[in-house]
Design a protein around this motif. Structure first.
Motif, PDB file in Angstrom:
ATOM      1  N   VAL A  45       1.002  -0.568  -0.269  1.00 34.86           N
ATOM      2  CA  VAL A  45      -0.597  -0.235   0.127  1.00 34.86           C
ATOM      3  C   VAL A  45       0.658   0.999   0.465  1.00 34.86           C
ATOM      4  N   THR A  46       0.551   2.432  -0.637  1.00 27.67           N
ATOM      5  CA  THR A  46       0.727   3.922  -0.317  1.00 27.67           C
ATOM      6  C   THR A  46       1.404   4.145   0.772  1.00 27.67           C
ATOM      7  N   LEU A  47       2.597   4.902   1.205  1.00 23.89           N
ATOM      8  CA  LEU A  47       2.623   5.027   2.221  1.00 23.89           C
ATOM      9  C   LEU A  47       2.847   6.538   1.958  1.00 23.89           C
ATOM     10  N   ASP A  48       3.372   7.091   1.004  1.00 22.82           N
ATOM     11  CA  ASP A  48       3.807   9.061   0.585  1.00 22.82           C
ATOM     12  C   ASP A  48       3.694   8.557  -0.906  1.00 22.82           C
ATOM     13  N   MET A  49       3.326   9.835  -1.866  1.00 20.74           N
ATOM     14  CA  MET A  49       3.908  10.003  -3.194  1.00 20.74           C
ATOM     15  C   MET A  49       4.460  11.252  -3.407  1.00 20.74           C
ATOM     16  N   ASN A  50       5.196  11.406  -4.480  1.00 19.93           N
ATOM     17  CA  ASN A  50       5.278  12.881  -4.591  1.00 19.93           C
ATOM     18  C   ASN A  50       5.798  12.850  -6.338  1.00 19.93           C
ATOM     19  N   LEU A  51       4.939  14.004  -6.505  1.00 18.00           N
ATOM     20  CA  LEU A  51       4.773  13.822  -8.056  1.00 18.00           C
ATOM     21  C   LEU A  51       5.614  15.429  -8.544  1.00 18.00           C
ATOM     22  N   ASN A  52       6.267  15.120  -9.696  1.00 15.99           N
ATOM     23  CA  ASN A  52       6.612  16.512 -10.574  1.00 15.99           C
ATOM     24  C   ASN A  52       6.111  16.603 -11.699  1.00 15.99           C
ATOM     25  N   TYR A  53       5.358  17.442 -11.629  1.00 17.61           N
ATOM     26  CA  TYR A  53       4.087  17.432 -13.074  1.00 17.61           C
ATOM     27  C   TYR A  53       4.954  18.617 -14.147  1.00 17.61           C
ATOM     28  N   ILE A  54       5.139  17.599 -15.133  1.00 15.65           N
ATOM     29  CA  ILE A  54       6.471  18.737 -16.011  1.00 15.65           C
ATOM     30  C   ILE A  54       5.570  19.645 -17.389  1.00 15.65           C
ATOM     31  N   ARG A  55       4.718  18.800 -17.782  1.00 12.44           N
ATOM     32  CA  ARG A  55       4.127  19.538 -18.816  1.00 12.44           C
ATOM     33  C   ARG A  55       3.304  19.066 -18.652  1.00 12.44           C
ATOM     34  N   SER A  56       1.867  19.493 -19.055  1.00 10.99           N
ATOM     35  CA  SER A  56       0.643  19.200 -19.505  1.00 10.99           C
ATOM     36  C   SER A  56       0.228  17.872 -20.353  1.00 10.99           C
ATOM     37  N   ALA A  57      -0.694  17.345 -20.333  1.00  8.20           N
ATOM     38  CA  ALA A  57      -1.006  16.373 -21.354  1.00  8.20           C
ATOM     39  C   ALA A  57      -1.937  16.496 -22.075  1.00  8.20           C
ATOM     40  N   GLU A  58      -1.970  16.719 -23.322  1.00  5.02           N
ATOM     41  CA  GLU A  58      -3.786  16.757 -24.172  1.00  5.02           C
ATOM     42  C   GLU A  58      -4.274  15.712 -24.300  1.00  5.02           C
ATOM     43  N   CYS A  59      -5.677  15.866 -25.010  1.00  4.69           N
ATOM     44  CA  CYS A  59      -6.316  14.228 -24.919  1.00  4.69           C
ATOM     45  C   CYS A  59      -5.171  13.886 -26.245  1.00  4.69           C
ATOM     46  N   GLN A  60      -5.487  12.351 -25.748  1.00  5.56           N
ATOM     47  CA  GLN A  60      -4.272  11.265 -27.224  1.00  5.56           C
ATOM     48  C   GLN A  60      -5.326  10.082 -26.418  1.00  5.56           C
ATOM     49  N   GLU A  61      -4.895   9.462 -27.540  1.00 10.01           N
ATOM     50  CA  GLU A  61      -4.630   8.009 -27.383  1.00 10.01           C
ATOM     51  C   GLU A  61      -3.999   7.010 -25.731  1.00 10.01           C
ATOM     52  N   ALA A  62      -3.169   7.295 -25.827  1.00 16.70           N
ATOM     53  CA  ALA A  62      -2.434   6.598 -24.878  1.00 16.70           C
ATOM     54  C   ALA A  62      -1.347   7.084 -24.041  1.00 16.70           C
ATOM     55  N   ILE A  63      -1.205   7.866 -23.179  1.00 14.74           N
ATOM     56  CA  ILE A  63       0.434   8.200 -22.895  1.00 14.74           C
ATOM     57  C   ILE A  63       0.278   7.037 -21.630  1.00 14.74           C
ATOM     58  N   ILE A  64       1.983   6.761 -21.884  1.00 14.18           N
ATOM     59  CA  ILE A  64       2.386   5.420 -20.982  1.00 14.18           C
ATOM     60  C   ILE A  64       3.441   5.952 -19.307  1.00 14.18           C
ATOM     61  N   ALA A  65       3.017   4.894 -18.124  1.00 20.69           N
ATOM     62  CA  ALA A  65       4.027   4.888 -16.983  1.00 20.69           C
ATOM     63  C   ALA A  65       4.442   3.787 -17.689  1.00 20.69           C
ATOM     64  N   VAL A  66       5.652   3.697 -16.550  1.00 23.68           N
ATOM     65  CA  VAL A  66       7.313   3.475 -16.562  1.00 23.68           C
ATOM     66  C   VAL A  66       6.827   3.252 -15.131  1.00 23.68           C
ATOM     67  N   GLY A  67       6.649   2.037 -14.295  1.00 26.91           N
ATOM     68  CA  GLY A  67       7.145   2.309 -12.898  1.00 26.91           C
ATOM     69  C   GLY A  67       8.284   1.187 -12.832  1.00 26.91           C
ATOM     70  N   THR A  68       9.124   1.539 -11.797  1.00 34.41           N
ATOM     71  CA  THR A  68      10.772   1.420 -11.750  1.00 34.41           C
ATOM     72  C   THR A  68      11.134   0.828 -10.328  1.00 34.41           C
ATOM     73  N   LEU A  69      11.076  -0.381  -9.515  1.00 34.45           N
ATOM     74  CA  LEU A  69      11.665  -0.692  -8.331  1.00 34.45           C
ATOM     75  C   LEU A  69      12.869   0.132  -7.689  1.00 34.45           C
TER      76      LEU A  69
END
Length: 142
Positions: A80-104
């Motif tokens: 379960v998530t204890l804490d999370m930090n995000l940096n929003y770098i740029r906006s995402a317009e409507c599109q077919e797909a964005i990709i997330a790559v999670g790495t340990l």
């Protein structure tokens, strides 16, 4: 690929396909490897967007959290998530797909740490995330 890893990957595919929130946001698993999860999500107008017709920060945070949590799960551990930090770098317009790559980046007995990059269709970095997860148990020992 070992039989244990194949069983785990199949279990995670089934589990996340049944997750109502993942289904609501239309996230899809692209790839699972030990310590890595790659997911996609569309940015659909009036579903994933804010008032400016760009991807809502909450939708992006959900995608990052899910990708990082799945990266943890590829080790066979429930988290379960204890804490999370995000940096929003740029906006995402409507599109077919964005990709997330999670790495340990850390695998402990009680906590795990992961990072995620979210990229648009042109491979531009949209979000950089890092989270700490608490280990609550294991998969496939149920």
């Amino acid at each position: 690929m070992t039989e244990q890893l194949l069983l785990l990957k199949n279990h995670l595919h089934k589990l996340y396909t049944k997750n109502p929130f993942v289904h609501l946001l239309e996230m899809e698993i692209i790839e699972l490897e030990p310590g890595m999860a790659k997911l996609s999500m569309p940015v659909t107008n009036n579903k994933h967007t804010n008032l400016y017709n760009m991807a809502h920060g909450g939708a992006l945070a959900s995608l990052a959290d899910t990708a990082m949590g799945m990266a943890c799960a590829t080790t066979g551990k429930k988290v379960v998530t204890l804490d999370m930090n995000l940096n929003y770098i740029r906006s995402a317009e409507c599109q077919e797909a964005i990709i997330a790559v999670g790495t340990l980046i850390h695998t402990g007995n009680q906590t795990m740490v992961a990072e995620a990059d979210i990229l648009d269709g042109a491979h531009n970095l949209l979000v950089k995330a890092r989270a700490t997860f608490f280990v609550t148990g294991t998969f496939l020992s149920e």
